[in-house]
Scaffold this motif. Structure first.
Motif, PDB file in Angstrom:
ATOM      1  N   MET A   1      10.785   6.585   4.534  1.00 25.69           N
ATOM      2  CA  MET A   1      11.380   7.179   2.788  1.00 25.69           C
ATOM      3  C   MET A   1      10.441   6.411   2.343  1.00 25.69           C
ATOM      4  O   MET A   1      10.451   4.797   2.036  1.00 25.69           O
ATOM      5  CB  MET A   1      12.515   6.875   2.589  1.00 25.69           C
ATOM      6  N   GLN A   2       9.812   6.876   1.006  1.00 25.80           N
ATOM      7  CA  GLN A   2       8.853   5.995   0.453  1.00 25.80           C
ATOM      8  C   GLN A   2       9.766   6.186  -0.595  1.00 25.80           C
ATOM      9  O   GLN A   2      10.058   6.539  -1.314  1.00 25.80           O
ATOM     10  CB  GLN A   2       7.302   6.499   0.643  1.00 25.80           C
ATOM     11  N   LEU A   3       8.742   4.680  -1.243  1.00 24.50           N
ATOM     12  CA  LEU A   3       9.283   4.660  -3.027  1.00 24.50           C
ATOM     13  C   LEU A   3       8.445   4.458  -3.759  1.00 24.50           C
ATOM     14  O   LEU A   3       7.767   3.645  -3.303  1.00 24.50           O
ATOM     15  CB  LEU A   3      10.242   3.349  -3.140  1.00 24.50           C
TER      16      LEU A   3
ATOM     17  N   GLU B   1       1.022  -0.929  -0.468  1.00 21.41           N
ATOM     18  CA  GLU B   1       0.068  -0.264   0.213  1.00 21.41           C
ATOM     19  C   GLU B   1       1.058   0.991   0.001  1.00 21.41           C
ATOM     20  O   GLU B   1       0.663   2.102  -0.836  1.00 21.41           O
ATOM     21  CB  GLU B   1      -1.149  -0.272   1.682  1.00 21.41           C
ATOM     22  N   ARG B   2       1.577   1.652   1.112  1.00 18.65           N
ATOM     23  CA  ARG B   2       2.497   2.872   0.919  1.00 18.65           C
ATOM     24  C   ARG B   2       3.942   1.471   1.618  1.00 18.65           C
ATOM     25  O   ARG B   2       4.331   0.851   2.245  1.00 18.65           O
ATOM     26  CB  ARG B   2       2.610   3.341   2.089  1.00 18.65           C
ATOM     27  N   ARG B   3       5.102   1.974   0.119  1.00 18.18           N
ATOM     28  CA  ARG B   3       6.840   0.907   0.228  1.00 18.18           C
ATOM     29  C   ARG B   3       7.204   1.689   1.206  1.00 18.18           C
ATOM     30  O   ARG B   3       8.147   2.694   0.202  1.00 18.18           O
ATOM     31  CB  ARG B   3       6.763   0.563  -1.617  1.00 18.18           C
TER      32      ARG B   3
ATOM     33  N   ALA C   1      -5.940   5.487  -2.606  1.00 17.00           N
ATOM     34  CA  ALA C   1      -6.465   6.616  -2.474  1.00 17.00           C
ATOM     35  C   ALA C   1      -6.779   6.324  -0.940  1.00 17.00           C
ATOM     36  O   ALA C   1      -7.512   5.473  -0.771  1.00 17.00           O
ATOM     37  CB  ALA C   1      -7.566   7.950  -2.776  1.00 17.00           C
ATOM     38  N   HIS C   2      -7.056   7.066  -0.224  1.00 19.02           N
ATOM     39  CA  HIS C   2      -7.309   7.203   1.639  1.00 19.02           C
ATOM     40  C   HIS C   2      -7.099   8.818   2.073  1.00 19.02           C
ATOM     41  O   HIS C   2      -6.327   9.667   1.340  1.00 19.02           O
ATOM     42  CB  HIS C   2      -6.354   6.489   2.062  1.00 19.02           C
ATOM     43  N   ARG C   3      -7.674   8.889   3.609  1.00 19.92           N
ATOM     44  CA  ARG C   3      -7.287   9.906   4.314  1.00 19.92           C
ATOM     45  C   ARG C   3      -7.182   9.226   5.718  1.00 19.92           C
ATOM     46  O   ARG C   3      -7.679   7.639   5.807  1.00 19.92           O
ATOM     47  CB  ARG C   3      -8.341  10.705   4.158  1.00 19.92           C
ATOM     48  N   HIS C   4      -6.194   9.983   6.907  1.00 21.53           N
ATOM     49  CA  HIS C   4      -6.190   9.666   7.619  1.00 21.53           C
ATOM     50  C   HIS C   4      -6.266  10.714   8.619  1.00 21.53           C
ATOM     51  O   HIS C   4      -6.476  11.896   8.140  1.00 21.53           O
ATOM     52  CB  HIS C   4      -5.173   8.731   7.686  1.00 21.53           C
ATOM     53  N   THR C   5      -6.676  10.593   9.882  1.00 25.06           N
ATOM     54  CA  THR C   5      -6.955  11.547  11.353  1.00 25.06           C
ATOM     55  C   THR C   5      -5.171  11.942  10.940  1.00 25.06           C
ATOM     56  O   THR C   5      -5.172  13.713  11.462  1.00 25.06           O
ATOM     57  CB  THR C   5      -6.891  11.285  12.235  1.00 25.06           C
TER      58      THR C   5
ATOM     59  N   LEU D   1       3.282  15.139   5.293  1.00 23.13           N
ATOM     60  CA  LEU D   1       4.129  15.863   4.254  1.00 23.13           C
ATOM     61  C   LEU D   1       4.501  15.069   4.005  1.00 23.13           C
ATOM     62  O   LEU D   1       5.243  14.364   4.200  1.00 23.13           O
ATOM     63  CB  LEU D   1       4.539  16.953   5.577  1.00 23.13           C
ATOM     64  N   ARG D   2       5.145  15.281   2.574  1.00 22.01           N
ATOM     65  CA  ARG D   2       5.723  15.075   2.037  1.00 22.01           C
ATOM     66  C   ARG D   2       6.889  15.633   1.122  1.00 22.01           C
ATOM     67  O   ARG D   2       6.593  16.743   1.172  1.00 22.01           O
ATOM     68  CB  ARG D   2       5.749  14.189   0.821  1.00 22.01           C
ATOM     69  N   MET D   3       8.730  15.601   1.105  1.00 15.80           N
ATOM     70  CA  MET D   3       9.714  16.037   0.972  1.00 15.80           C
ATOM     71  C   MET D   3      10.912  15.322  -0.280  1.00 15.80           C
ATOM     72  O   MET D   3      10.129  14.413   0.363  1.00 15.80           O
ATOM     73  CB  MET D   3      10.931  16.391   2.306  1.00 15.80           C
TER      74      MET D   3
ATOM     75  N   LEU E   1      10.570  12.044   1.676  1.00 13.90           N
ATOM     76  CA  LEU E   1      10.512  11.680   2.741  1.00 13.90           C
ATOM     77  C   LEU E   1       8.655  11.946   3.627  1.00 13.90           C
ATOM     78  O   LEU E   1       8.964  12.728   2.552  1.00 13.90           O
ATOM     79  CB  LEU E   1      11.313  12.439   3.691  1.00 13.90           C
ATOM     80  N   ASP E   2       8.444  11.296   3.764  1.00 13.57           N
ATOM     81  CA  ASP E   2       6.741  10.938   5.161  1.00 13.57           C
ATOM     82  C   ASP E   2       7.752  11.517   5.858  1.00 13.57           C
ATOM     83  O   ASP E   2       7.757  11.509   6.955  1.00 13.57           O
ATOM     84  CB  ASP E   2       6.517   9.577   4.833  1.00 13.57           C
ATOM     85  N   VAL E   3       6.947  12.682   7.068  1.00 18.45           N
ATOM     86  CA  VAL E   3       6.623  13.501   7.763  1.00 18.45           C
ATOM     87  C   VAL E   3       5.233  13.398   8.585  1.00 18.45           C
ATOM     88  O   VAL E   3       4.780  13.902   7.932  1.00 18.45           O
ATOM     89  CB  VAL E   3       7.846  14.796   7.966  1.00 18.45           C
TER      90      VAL E   3
ATOM     91  N   TRP F   1      -8.193  13.610   1.453  1.00 19.09           N
ATOM     92  CA  TRP F   1      -7.508  12.315   0.115  1.00 19.09           C
ATOM     93  C   TRP F   1      -6.664  12.237  -0.246  1.00 19.09           C
ATOM     94  O   TRP F   1      -5.739  13.590  -0.927  1.00 19.09           O
ATOM     95  CB  TRP F   1      -8.397  11.811  -0.593  1.00 19.09           C
ATOM     96  N   HIS F   2      -5.891  11.768  -0.617  1.00 19.79           N
ATOM     97  CA  HIS F   2      -4.468  11.545  -0.919  1.00 19.79           C
ATOM     98  C   HIS F   2      -4.285  10.008  -1.642  1.00 19.79           C
ATOM     99  O   HIS F   2      -4.153   9.728  -1.041  1.00 19.79           O
ATOM    100  CB  HIS F   2      -3.142  12.164  -0.257  1.00 19.79           C
ATOM    101  N   GLU F   3      -3.283  10.429  -2.590  1.00 20.21           N
ATOM    102  CA  GLU F   3      -2.777   8.824  -3.576  1.00 20.21           C
ATOM    103  C   GLU F   3      -1.831   9.314  -4.249  1.00 20.21           C
ATOM    104  O   GLU F   3      -1.341  10.676  -4.790  1.00 20.21           O
ATOM    105  CB  GLU F   3      -4.008   7.904  -3.978  1.00 20.21           C
ATOM    106  N   HIS F   4      -0.986   8.196  -3.993  1.00 14.21           N
ATOM    107  CA  HIS F   4       0.499   8.774  -5.143  1.00 14.21           C
ATOM    108  C   HIS F   4       0.817   7.989  -6.412  1.00 14.21           C
ATOM    109  O   HIS F   4       0.012   7.076  -6.509  1.00 14.21           O
ATOM    110  CB  HIS F   4       1.513   8.281  -4.667  1.00 14.21           C
ATOM    111  N   GLY F   5       0.928   8.595  -7.966  1.00 12.78           N
ATOM    112  CA  GLY F   5       1.288   7.909  -8.920  1.00 12.78           C
ATOM    113  C   GLY F   5       2.148   7.718 -10.005  1.00 12.78           C
ATOM    114  O   GLY F   5       3.125   8.970  -8.536  1.00 12.78           O
TER     115      GLY F   5
HETATM  116  C1  1HN Z   1       0.559   7.072   4.666  1.00 14.71           C
HETATM  117  O1  1HN Z   1      -0.466   7.387   4.406  1.00 14.71           O
HETATM  118  C2  1HN Z   1       1.971   7.613   3.595  1.00 14.71           C
HETATM  119  O2  1HN Z   1       0.241   8.299   1.945  1.00 14.71           O
HETATM  120  C3  1HN Z   1       3.324   7.443   3.730  1.00 14.71           C
HETATM  121  O3  1HN Z   1       1.985   7.830   1.219  1.00 14.71           O
HETATM  122  C4  1HN Z   1       3.217   6.677   5.392  1.00 14.71           C
HETATM  123  C5  1HN Z   1       2.210   6.068   7.375  1.00 14.71           C
HETATM  124  C6  1HN Z   1       1.617   5.983   8.378  1.00 14.71           C
HETATM  125  C7  1HN Z   1       0.316   5.903   8.524  1.00 14.71           C
HETATM  126  C8  1HN Z   1      -0.042   6.291   7.053  1.00 14.71           C
HETATM  127  C9  1HN Z   1       1.284   7.943   2.628  1.00 14.71           C
HETATM  128  C10 1HN Z   1       2.233   6.626   6.309  1.00 14.71           C
HETATM  129  C11 1HN Z   1       1.107   6.659   6.215  1.00 14.71           C
END
Ligand code: 1HN
Length: 345
Positions: free
Chosen positions: A96-98, A70-72, A107-111, A115-117, A162-164, A148-152
């Motif tokens: 660090m996401q690849l 889902e998120r690598r 796509a999802h949302r959460h509480t 942030l992405r750098m 970098l996710d913070v 709502w957010h998703e990555h393509g």
């Molecule tokens: C998340 O939603 C993302 O959307 C990345 O890319 C890291 C880590 C914990 C919970 C949700 C993303 C996450 C995350």
């Protein structure tokens, strides 16, 4: 200071009777929850070298398909908290996401706020509430709570960012959850063009916004140009720094964590003020060194390190002829709102 009684000083039968009633004596633990004069953070100074983590992240790209992740992400965990807690500090999560070419992270949302750098690669994007935000090195993209957010990825090389998140805090508050959805329809227009430069807006299209988060993407080219123009305008100014803000209100871009970009001039050595919030430092460009308490980390591009609250931090530019550019994240909006923000000096 008073020497307080220990748990072992109490008869075992008495301790058992307390436990039976879900009761705990305060005095044996009082000093650990209220240490004298200064907190005793679990957060340790830690350095994550990009050169060391990158091959492991790319290997994850081969080992785990995106639909199994889902998120690598490889989480930058602080051993002071225990790696399994997935915390960089008490309130900050880092990962660090690849994303590989052609992949899609649904796509999802959460509480928790995220942030992405962007660290490396081109051609990927995050869609935030229908706005397609392209990703390039140094860009900052907000996905605040509930959005709502998703990555393509339409490019042809791996993309890393970098996710913070303020996940450790929101999880601690037992307020953390997520909701899935179908892919979002993309709406025309880019929020950052509405706020194209300090002091000017596009007309007649511009309209004041009362959205809690009016701007999602902060392009690095603009931030870097702002830092360079501040440095040129104020040659004696020690802090060449900008804060990422909500352009409508002037408040921090998010409620819990604060985000900044900092430029060190060639050879500059910059002691940061000692402050209560923990801080994360990510080197966007240049060659630097971070001295945190009595540890010294040599930073190369895309390296990340973290400093506990109340620690002494000195950043240095190792280059004699080029500036160094940092992205910083800290817990100061949270500390200020809670009334526990402090500087020591
Ligand atoms: C998340 O939603 C993302 O959307 C990345 O890319 C890291 C880590 C914990 C919970 C949700 C993303 C996450 C995350």
């Amino acid at each position: 200071m008073l020497e307080l009684g220990r748990l072992e000083d109490l008869p075992v039968a008495y301790r058992d009777a307390l436990t039976q009633q879900n009761l705990v004596p305060l005095w044996p633990s009082l000093r650990s929850v209220l240490p004298p004069n200064i907190p005793q953070p679990k957060t340790r100074p830690v350095h994550w070298a990009y050169k060391a983590l990158r091959p492991l992240l790319l290997e994850a790209g081969e080992l785990t398909p995106i639909d199994k992740a889902e998120r690598r992400v490889l989480v930058l965990a602080n051993p002071g908290h225990g790696l399994e807690k997935m915390q960089a500090s008490s309130a900050m999560y880092l990962g660090m996401q690849l994303l590989m070419p052609g992949e899609w992270a649904p796509a999802h949302r959460h509480t928790p706020n995220a942030l992405r750098m962007i660290v490396e690669g081109d051609g990927a994007y995050t869609t935030v509430n229908g706005e397609k935000c392209p990703m390039s090195r140094g860009d900052l993209i907000l996905t605040p709570t509930g959005t709502w957010h998703e990555h393509g990825h339409d490019g042809d090389k791996p993309v890393v960012w970098l996710d913070v998140l303020d996940l450790p805090l929101v999880h601690y508050l037992e307020a953390s959850y997520h909701v899935d959805r179908d892919p979002q329809a993309i709406q025309p227009g880019n929020g950052e063009r509405q706020y194209c430069s300090g002091g000017i807006v596009p007309t007649p299209a511009f309209q004041r916004s009362d959205k809690a988060y009016p701007m999602m993407r902060y392009p690095w080219a603009d931030t870097k140009a702002a830092l360079q123009s501040i440095a040129a305008d104020q040659p004696d100014q020690e802090f060449v720094q900008v804060t990422y803000i909500n352009p409508e209100t002037g408040a921090d871009a998010q409620n819990i964590l604060g985000f900044y970009a900092l430029m060190l001039r060639p050879r500059q050595v910059l002691p940061l003020p000692v402050r209560s919030p923990a801080v994360v430092m990510h080197l966007i460009e240049g060659a630097a060194e971070a001295r945190i308490q009595d540890e010294t980390f040599t930073l190369e591009e895309a390296d990340t390190c973290c400093a506990p609250g109340f620690s002494t931090v000195t950043l240095s530019n190792r280059s004699v002829d080029k500036p160094a550019f940092f992205f910083l994240a800290d817990e100061s909006p949270l500390h200020r709102k809670l009334g526990v923000y402090e500087t020591r000096g």
